[in-house]
Design a protein around this motif. Structure first.
Motif, short mmCIF file in Angstrom:
data_model
loop_
_atom_site.label_atom_id
_atom_site.label_comp_id
_atom_site.label_asym_id
_atom_site.label_seq_id
_atom_site.Cartn_x
_atom_site.Cartn_y
_atom_site.Cartn_z
N THR A 129 61.00 63.41 85.75
CA THR A 129 60.26 63.62 84.49
C THR A 129 60.81 63.09 83.16
N ALA A 130 59.97 63.22 82.08
CA ALA A 130 60.32 62.86 80.71
C ALA A 130 60.14 64.00 79.80
N SER A 131 61.04 64.26 78.89
CA SER A 131 60.88 65.48 77.70
C SER A 131 59.91 64.51 76.87
N ALA A 132 59.51 65.49 75.82
CA ALA A 132 58.71 64.79 74.82
C ALA A 132 59.22 63.80 74.07
N GLY A 133 60.69 63.75 73.90
CA GLY A 133 61.44 62.77 73.07
C GLY A 133 61.72 61.61 74.02
N GLY A 134 61.43 61.59 75.40
CA GLY A 134 61.71 60.58 76.19
C GLY A 134 62.91 60.43 77.16
N SER A 135 63.75 61.62 76.96
CA SER A 135 64.66 61.48 77.80
C SER A 135 64.34 62.08 79.29
N PRO A 136 64.98 61.62 80.32
CA PRO A 136 64.55 62.06 81.68
C PRO A 136 65.13 63.41 81.84
N GLN A 137 64.40 64.27 82.85
CA GLN A 137 64.78 65.50 83.47
C GLN A 137 64.49 65.35 84.74
N TYR A 138 65.60 65.97 85.47
CA TYR A 138 65.34 65.88 86.90
C TYR A 138 64.99 67.47 87.52
N LEU A 139 64.08 67.64 88.17
CA LEU A 139 63.69 68.89 88.80
C LEU A 139 63.79 68.92 90.18
N GLY A 140 63.70 70.26 90.69
CA GLY A 140 63.73 70.26 92.23
C GLY A 140 62.27 70.63 92.52
N GLY A 141 61.67 69.90 93.56
CA GLY A 141 60.21 69.75 94.05
C GLY A 141 60.12 70.42 95.46
N GLN A 142 58.96 71.07 95.57
CA GLN A 142 58.91 71.58 97.01
C GLN A 142 57.22 71.82 97.01
N ALA A 143 56.84 70.88 98.34
CA ALA A 143 55.18 71.35 98.43
C ALA A 143 55.24 71.60 100.18
N THR A 144 54.15 72.34 100.33
CA THR A 144 53.69 72.76 101.76
C THR A 144 52.11 72.99 101.97
N ILE A 145 51.89 72.38 102.92
CA ILE A 145 50.75 72.70 103.60
C ILE A 145 50.84 73.41 104.99
N SER A 146 49.85 74.61 105.09
CA SER A 146 49.81 75.12 106.33
C SER A 146 48.43 75.71 106.78
N VAL A 147 48.06 75.33 108.05
CA VAL A 147 46.79 75.75 108.49
C VAL A 147 46.74 76.88 109.25
N THR A 148 46.01 77.96 109.16
CA THR A 148 45.79 78.99 109.92
C THR A 148 44.46 79.16 110.66
N ASP A 149 44.21 80.16 111.15
CA ASP A 149 42.90 80.07 111.89
C ASP A 149 41.73 79.99 110.92
N ASP A 150 41.71 80.46 109.82
CA ASP A 150 40.56 80.51 108.93
C ASP A 150 40.71 79.84 107.59
N LYS A 151 41.95 79.33 107.20
CA LYS A 151 41.99 78.58 105.88
C LYS A 151 42.99 77.57 106.04
N THR A 152 43.30 76.97 104.93
CA THR A 152 44.26 75.79 104.60
C THR A 152 45.02 76.21 103.39
N ASP A 153 46.21 76.39 103.32
CA ASP A 153 46.91 76.72 102.06
C ASP A 153 47.92 75.71 101.78
#
Length: 714
Positions: A264-288
């Motif tokens: 990503t970029a800061s307001a001043g335009g310099s780059p920032q590196y972040l650690g990202g995570q994403a998950t999808i899980s399907v159970t009997d009655d919902k999707t998280d």
């Protein structure tokens, strides 16, 4: 002997121009070419350097293979079916592109032929391209289908596609590499229109198991910007998927996960590196679903690093058929918060208005929290944007400026509501036309938006108030585009303006107040030139008519210190109120109504018809009679200004008039009486005819200029 004849005749036929000519009888639908062919048994064929291409409705497709070998089941010909057993192809490239036209098949009929491939098998699929999405690498698969020609139904048999060490990209942007997957799929019978488009997934069973490496994800960095910092990703990300979609329903136990670097970029335009995570899980009655991106070290104050956390829950496993928006939102709950520098804030615009009258432009920081429960915005939701480029299109004008925004959801006795406040420190207003020059500039434009907490109705129920005061109007001539041309216009002058407008989600002004003040304005009414001070104050309410139509309430105009150029009369004043007024804002503006006025005297009315010296001398006594009460029907529209049924009275005098100024040229009639003395004047084509005898009878015989319909509404 027959076998020898077959070998001889069959191979000669396949390698002669006759075979392609037979196959390519409709090249706009299907065309095939090969370099060499051979057959060793009836129905069995081997082709080298094969290329097959076609046009199926709105898709162009082609298949290239180094070699193809298969068997035509001859017995199926007796039931009008071209049926192939297992077909093996090698070194395969497949391309599918959208077509510029819809190539419709001939009308369907029940006895149309069927085309069936029990299984097309390859262990060397090199490239698969669909539009601008491209997969390259080592892939293998088996696909089988049957299709009735002439636009009949299609069925895809259970098929499988596998790959290892493949790569997926969109245009030139890599999406996945070191990709291994197994895709199993089958479709029940469908036609082109039933179900349409991607709704065909409702008849599919698709199981995807995949694992691969992802590049760094860029969220907010301008790829064209030259920013300092590391130029390469710290490391690759990783994605893993095991999801089964069975006739529109996600199977319980399905899951997907991703983790990797986010740039990503800061307001001043310099780059920032972040650690990202994403998950999808399907159970009997919902999707998280879950997504997070955060830095190793969290900043404070002005150095707050980008971060985001989103937790979402869909109380269903069914994705298709799509439920209504209301039903879908009722299943959705979200808990999110974060701080992010966006390269563009344009994505916020569809959230705030049905039509794009209000725009959020440019890059900006967003600090926000979202609390959504079953489609309802909940208290605790908030939004802060310290800087954004503001644009609003209202009544044919465009407001622009630099703004800040603060929004939140609050509880009240009737339920939660959302509000958003924008402060535009400096703004300008220009006509919403190409190369429109600004004609109004000011400070502290306040924009206050209020809406329902029901996300489905958020845009439709949004009501926005725009308010500003003491804005500078450098040149009053900018308003001439609303006035009736040469009949009524500003010659020069400057002033100030204040407005308070209420705007709905479609960008239509429902009501408002406008105030204009000018000292020393020069105004033309036909050939007459006036100098003086002007104050205008009016309230508008949207009328139930097409276009920008309003009912006018409390339209008040006052003019003082007025002098008519070429006259030695002392300064004059008047105040006017418009009753039963209607206003069409569209350029040129049209105004209708009945006006009541107070005037210092009737001198200016007489001046509109003739010079003072042209009237009988007793008219001076008429003017000296003092303040007059005036009533008239008024119409101002393109190129024309009309005063009809004008009656000015006081205790000693009476003036009645009908005046039409068209393209700057006045015409009409006036009657004046003082005591027992009276006079009538007819004006047309620059000439005046005075009526000294039976003036009242003459005036009463003249026709009205406006009909009753024109007076009440246009």
């Amino acid at each position: 002997m027959l076998y020898v004849v077959y070998l001889f005749a069959g191979n000669i036929f396949l390698n002669s121009p006759l075979a392609p000519r037979l196959v390519n009888r409709q090249p706009e639908t299907l065309e095939a070419h090969w370099a060499r062919a051979e057959t060793w048994w009836p129905g069995q064929v081997r082709l080298e350097r094969l290329r097959v291409q076609g046009h199926a409705r709105k898709l162009l497709w082609s298949v290239e293979a180094g070699q193809a070998r298969g068997r035509l089941l001859l017995w199926a010909l007796f039931r009008r079916e071209l049926r192939f057993g297992r077909v093996q192809i090698t070194d395969v490239d497949i391309h599918v592109q959208p077509a510029s036209s819809d190539h419709k098949p001939p009308p369907w009929r029940p006895d149309a032929w069927w085309l069936t491939f029990e299984g097309i098998e390859t262990t060397s699929l090199r490239k698969l391209q669909w539009g601008e999405l491209v997969m390259e690498g080592n892939a293998a698969g088996v696909v089988g289908f049957t299709h009735q020609l002439r636009g009949g139904t299609t069925q895809i048999f259970p098929s499988v596609l596998t790959a290892s060490q493949a790569a997926l990209r969109y245009r030139s942007q890599p999406w996945l590499r070191a990709l291994s997957f197994k895709l199993q799929f089958a479709f029940d019978r469908y036609s082109y229109d039933d179900p349409p488009g991607w709704h065909k997934l409702e008849r599919a069973r698709i199981h995807l198991v995949a694992d691969g490496a992802t590049p760094i994800i860029n969220l907010g960095v301008n790829s064209g910007a030259n920013v300092s910092g590391p130029s390469a990703a710290p490391h690759d990300g990783h994605v893993a998927v095991d999801l089964l979609l069975d006739h529109g329903v996600l199977a319980a136990g399905g899951h997907a996960s991703w983790n990797g670097p986010v740039e990503t970029a800061s307001a001043g335009g310099s780059p920032q590196y972040l650690g990202g995570q994403a998950t999808i899980s399907v159970t009997d009655d919902k999707t998280d679903g879950h997504f997070s991106a955060s830095p190793a070290v969290t900043g404070t104050g002005a150095n707050i690093a980008n971060h985001m956390l989103i937790d979402a829950r869909l109380d269903s496993r069914r994705l298709l058929p799509l439920p209504s928006s209301k039903a879908a939102l009722a299943l959705l709950s979200v808990n999110a918060e974060g701080h992010w520098q966006f390269e563009s804030l344009a994505w916020l615009q569809p959230l705030t208005a049905v039509k794009p009258w209000l725009r959020w432009n440019g890059a900006g920081e967003v600090d926000a929290a979202l609390r959504l429960a079953h489609g309802q915005l909940m208290p605790g939701s908030r939004l802060t944007i310290p800087r954004l480029a503001f644009t609003a299109r209202i009544l044919g004008n465009i407001f622009t400026g630099s703004a800040s925004a603060d929004g939140l959801v609050e509880a009240d006795p009737r339920g939660a509501h959302s509000s958003m406040n924008l402060m535009v420190k400096h703004f300008v207003v220009a006509p919403d036309i190409p190369a429109g020059e600004p004609y109004l500039q000011g400070q502290a434009l306040q924009v206050a938006m209020r809406s329902s907490a029901d996300l489905l109705n958020f845009r439709d129920t949004a009501v926005t108030r725009l308010h500003f005061a003491h804005a500078e109007v450098p040149d009053l001539r900018a308003y001439n585009r609303y006035l009736p041309g040469k009949s009524l216009f500003f010659i020069s002058g400057h002033g100030s303006m204040a407005s308070d407008l209420t705007v709905d989600g479609k960008g239509d002004v429902s009501d408002g107040r406008m105030q204009l003040h000018s000292d020393g304005a020069r105004l033309a009414i036909g050939p007459s030139r006036l100098n003086g001070n002007i104050d205008l104050d009016t309230r508008l309410t949207m009328a139930k008519r097409a276009g920008h139509a309003f009912d006018v309430h409390d339209f008040n105009l006052s003019m003082n210190g007025v002098r008519v150029e070429g006259s030695n009369d002392p300064p004059w004043w008047t105040t006017a109120t418009l009753e039963r007024g209607t206003l069409d804002w569209d350029r040129p503006m049209q105004l209708n109504g009945t006006a009541t006025m107070r005037m210092k005297d009737v001198s200016v009315l007489l001046t509109l018809f003739a010079d003072r010296g042209a009237f009988p001398k007793w008219v001076a006594h008429l003017i000296d009679a003092g303040e007059a009460q005036v009533r008239a029907n008024v119409q101002a529209r393109k190129g024309e200004f009309v005063l009809d049924h004008l009656v000015a009275t006081n205790q000693r005098a009476l003036v009645m008039a009908r005046l039409r100024i068209a393209d700057g040229k006045p015409a009409g009639d006036i009657y004046a009486r003082w005591g027992i003395l009276d006079v009538g004047v007819a004006m047309a084509n620059g000439e005046r005819q005075f009526h000294l005898l039976h003036a009242a009878r003459w005036y009463e015989a003249q026709p009205d200029l406006l009909t009753t319909t024109e007076v009440v509404a246009h």
